[in-house]
Design an enzyme around this catalytic site. Structure first.
Site, PDB file in Angstrom:
ATOM      1  CE1 TYR A  59     -63.900 138.145 -25.854  1.00  0.00           C
ATOM      2  CE2 TYR A  59     -65.608 136.898 -26.114  1.00  0.00           C
ATOM      3  CZ  TYR A  59     -64.562 137.375 -26.604  1.00  0.00           C
ATOM      4  OH  TYR A  59     -64.150 136.652 -27.822  1.00  0.00           O
ATOM      5  CD  GLU A  61     -61.561 141.894 -27.619  1.00  0.00           C
ATOM      6  OE1 GLU A  61     -61.619 141.239 -28.634  1.00  0.00           O
ATOM      7  OE2 GLU A  61     -62.012 143.087 -27.730  1.00  0.00           O
ATOM      8  CG  ASP A 205     -38.938 129.329 -26.868  1.00  0.00           C
ATOM      9  OD1 ASP A 205     -39.623 129.324 -25.897  1.00  0.00           O
ATOM     10  OD2 ASP A 205     -39.183 128.866 -28.113  1.00  0.00           O
ATOM     11  CB  THR A 231     -44.926 126.580 -21.663  1.00  0.00           C
ATOM     12  OG1 THR A 231     -43.717 126.290 -21.017  1.00  0.00           O
ATOM     13  CG2 THR A 231     -44.580 126.637 -23.356  1.00  0.00           C
ATOM     14  CE  LYS A 234     -43.665 123.119 -23.276  1.00  0.00           C
ATOM     15  NZ  LYS A 234     -42.647 123.441 -24.252  1.00  0.00           N
ATOM     16  NE  ARG A 240     -51.606 122.140 -23.148  1.00  0.00           N
ATOM     17  CZ  ARG A 240     -50.659 121.216 -22.694  1.00  0.00           C
ATOM     18  NH1 ARG A 240     -50.696 120.305 -21.709  1.00  0.00           N
ATOM     19  NH2 ARG A 240     -49.604 121.191 -23.286  1.00  0.00           N
TER      20      ARG A 240
END
Ligand SMILES: *Cc1c(COP(=O)(O)O)cnc(C)c1O
Length: 412
Positions: A59, A61, A205, A231, A234, A240
């Site tokens: 974890y 954060e 984008d 992203t 791609k 991903r």
């Protein structure tokens, strides 16, 4: 750790044979069919190893050096490495590598710059805008007032005059450039000029072409856009996920827009895998790959045009092609289904002229497999034969199996 090792891990086979069979089935599908989905690629075994690592347990954060959890010593190093590599690779002052996906990155960009109800100018969905560019089914369409621009019905190219006119009329708070289906380079300097004229932010984008940018095979939006969303899975060939690039002036706003505004804990295994992918993308081998992706797409586009399909804009500058198969006697939907039966996997997409469904293809995955222009000529002919309904469908399926078999995506 090779992919074979990952997938054939005794542990999974012994503990959960049912799932092990599914993984093998998918590896078999990916290895015996042609992956022409423009948004897909084959990540390296090193990226898969990072994804399957114990970093998945952590974890984290917050950001390196200021986390809400203890024990972040090692993942902090991993995230700093990913950020530094992204900044170097794209020449950006700031990078945020925590976005869980491309859509999350766009959400964060809007959160950093906009308030609900603001007006945003973006490529309309029928012309290749993404869901996050104002679809009524998406948060973007519900929370912002999107004004769509389009492409010229004849040429398929972005209608720059319309962009300028709409910007002057609607005075948007932000202009978005980027698409899921635009095969040509985007003129970032033009969009910057219009944004400056009307006092708007420019959000690029670049989910699709960012991998080509990394390899020097497409112009970079980084010098022009206030925020670049992308992203990592791609053409860039990483795990991903999403990322954002911006100048130092917006760094804090972008970071706070990702966490805590739109996300909780970062996925540190994915962040580490992004670091691996950025490292790979900085090599001369990746630059050669990116250029080959474009050369393959150009050859495939020319092959499809020679077979009678109508290729949007007459060709491509990128990894992506959209085409109308109707001159061969099939609509886009039927075409996709026939091709799927033959093992050629691709998407349908909207086409600029009216409500015609076309086909969208990309060469990122087949190029990673090692296919070149010779194979693209063959693929174009094969696609046309399947669309015309010539020969038996099992013959085409066998040819695809044989072609794919010569270029295994992962060493067995
Ligand atoms: C792929 C894509 C996205 C979304 O990426 P996800 O990871 O699927 O959320 C956003 N914008 C554009 C232009 C894309 O092509």
């Amino acid at each position: 750790m090779s992919v074979t090792h990952t997938l054939e891990a005794d542990v999974l086979r012994r503990q959960d044979p049912q799932l092990a069979d599914i993984l093998h089935g998918e590896l078999d599908r990916q290895s015996t069919t042609l992956q022409l989905i423009a948004a897909e690629n084959f990540t390296s075994p090193a990226v898969l190893a990072a994804l399957g690592s114990p970093l998945a347990n952590k974890y984290a954060e917050g950001y390196p050096g200021s986390r809400y959890h203890g024990g972040c010593e090692m993942v902090d190093v991993a995230e700093r490495l990913a950020v530094d590599r992204a900044k170097d690779l794209f020449g950006a002052e700031h990078a945020n590598v925590q976005s869980h996906s491309g859509s999350s990155a766009v959400l964060a960009a809007y959160a950093a710059l906009l308030r609900p109800g603001d007006t945003v100018l973006a490529l309309g969905l029928p012309y290749g805008g993404h869901l996050t560019h104002g679809s009524p089914a998406n948060f973007s369409g519900r929370w912002f007032d999107f004004v769509p621009y389009g492409v010229d019905a004849e040429t398929g190219l972005i209608d720059h005059d319309q962009v300028r006119t709409l910007a002057r009329t609607h005075r948007p708070k932000a202009i978005v450039c980027g698409s899921i289906a635009y095969p040509r380079h985007i003129d970032h300097a033009f969009f910057r000029e219009v944004a400056d004229e009307v006092g708007a932010y420019l959000i690029a984008d670049a989910a699709h072409p960012i991998g080509l940018v990394a390899g020097g095979a497409a112009p970079s939006p980084v010098p022009y856009a206030d925020i670049v969303c992308a992203t990592t899975h791609k053409v860039l060939r990483g795990p991903r996920g999403g990322m954002l690039l911006c100048g130092s002036d917006l760094a804090e706003r972008v970071d706070r827009a990702v966490f805590p505004f739109t996300q909780g804990g970062a996925q540190m295994h994915t962040v580490a895998a992004k670091a691996v992918a950025f490292g790979e993308a900085a090599t001369p081998a990746f630059a050669a790959y990116a250029h080959q992706v474009v050369a393959n797409a150009r050859t495939l586009a020319a092959g499809l045009a020679a077979q009678g399909l109508v290729v949007t804009t007459g060709g491509t500058d990128t990894h992506l092609i959209t085409a109308d198969p109707s001159p061969l006697g099939v609509d886009g939907r039927t075409a996709r289904l026939r091709l799927a039966a033959a093992g050629v996997v691709l998407d349908c997409c909207a086409l600029p002229h009216g409500d015609v469904r076309g086909l969208r293809l990309g060469t990122a995955a087949v190029t990673t497999q090692g296919m070149g222009e010779e194979e693209m000529v063959r693929v174009a002919a094969l696609i046309a034969r399947v669309l015309r309904g010539e020969g038996e469908s099992h013959t085409a399926r066998e040819e695809v199996r044989e072609l794919a078999g010569g270029f295994p995506p992962y060493p067995r």
